[in-house]
Design an enzyme around this catalytic site. Sequence first.
Site: not given
Length: 379
Positions: A354-357
Amino acid sequence: MDRNLMADILEQVADFLEKGEYRKKVRVGITTLGSEHGTEEIIRGAELAQKLYDDVEVVLIGAKGNSSLHCYEAETLEGCHCLMEELLDKHEIDACVTMHYNFPLGVSTVGRLITPAKGKEILLATTTGTAAADRVEAMVKNAVYGNIVAKALGIKEPTVGILNVDGARQVERVLNQLKERGYPIKFAQSLREDGGVVMRGNDLLAASCDVMVTDTLTGNLLVKILSAFTTGGDYESIGFGYGPGIGEGYDRIIMILSRASGAPVAANAIKFAADLVKGNLKEVARAEFEMLNRIGWKDLLSKKEKAPAAELQEVKMPDPKPVAEEISGIDVLELEDMVKLLWSHGIYAESGMGCTGPVIRVSEEDLEEAMKLLQEAMQ
């Protein structure tokens, strides 16, 4: 008598007569050989520091050039390092700035940068050296090393963030365990909407924390970028360099520059060294390690997390089903093992990014049970 020494004595006498107090200067050495920009560039940085900071006495180690600064002469960088160590151990200098120096295993350096977004300072832990052979253990130690330097700089309760790199979530868990045992660490919060102690690149640029923890290779890359992004890369012009080597039992204040560092960074590194001497870095470090040893931090670091990989090699994947829910907070180093763990309990799961990891994707009906299993596995 040496003319520089005589001048220093006369200046101290003048201070005493004028202010009624004795002010001892911090004596900082800088090795002048080995720079990609030549000896004169480093000497220029030394002279700039001497001009700007009247509580510091700068001495050269290596080649003197045309400088009026006192110089301990050496013909090679290796010779400079030997002479530097001798001067430090004899307490003839309080700290030294050098480049291309090899620290023993267990020692790594904490850089000091000026971030471009808001012009704020941030400590990057760490930038050279190796705190430990194991990645997670090294980053936990890097957090401690950053805390030590911050406290020596006068930051009483430094905020600590962990850069979103491989191992970050494991480091967060270990640091929380240390905190539960009594280690006074204060976690920062990301400026991004979802917050948390795991920091993004935005947080680095904006200095969302006092100490940014990362692995040394990433830290080395970042300090180079943030020091030279205005010059095209071949000349480091911003910041305070790669910082002091910190490690348990390490008793020298040796500051690191890159061979690409220019005179402004060399001058700032000398100031950084003097700040740490005045902040009693050695005593701060000794007290910090004594505290950590009292709470058994080495036992905690030596406990290797038992990843379920060996037991789960032959786990059969359950029948696929639509996966609409995401579970974040999983370290990329553990991602596939955690997916197989869920499979072993009959829960279909997929790994993703995801965009956060890293994330694990499961169905809505399996979300609650999957989160429970993962939380238990990561305790």
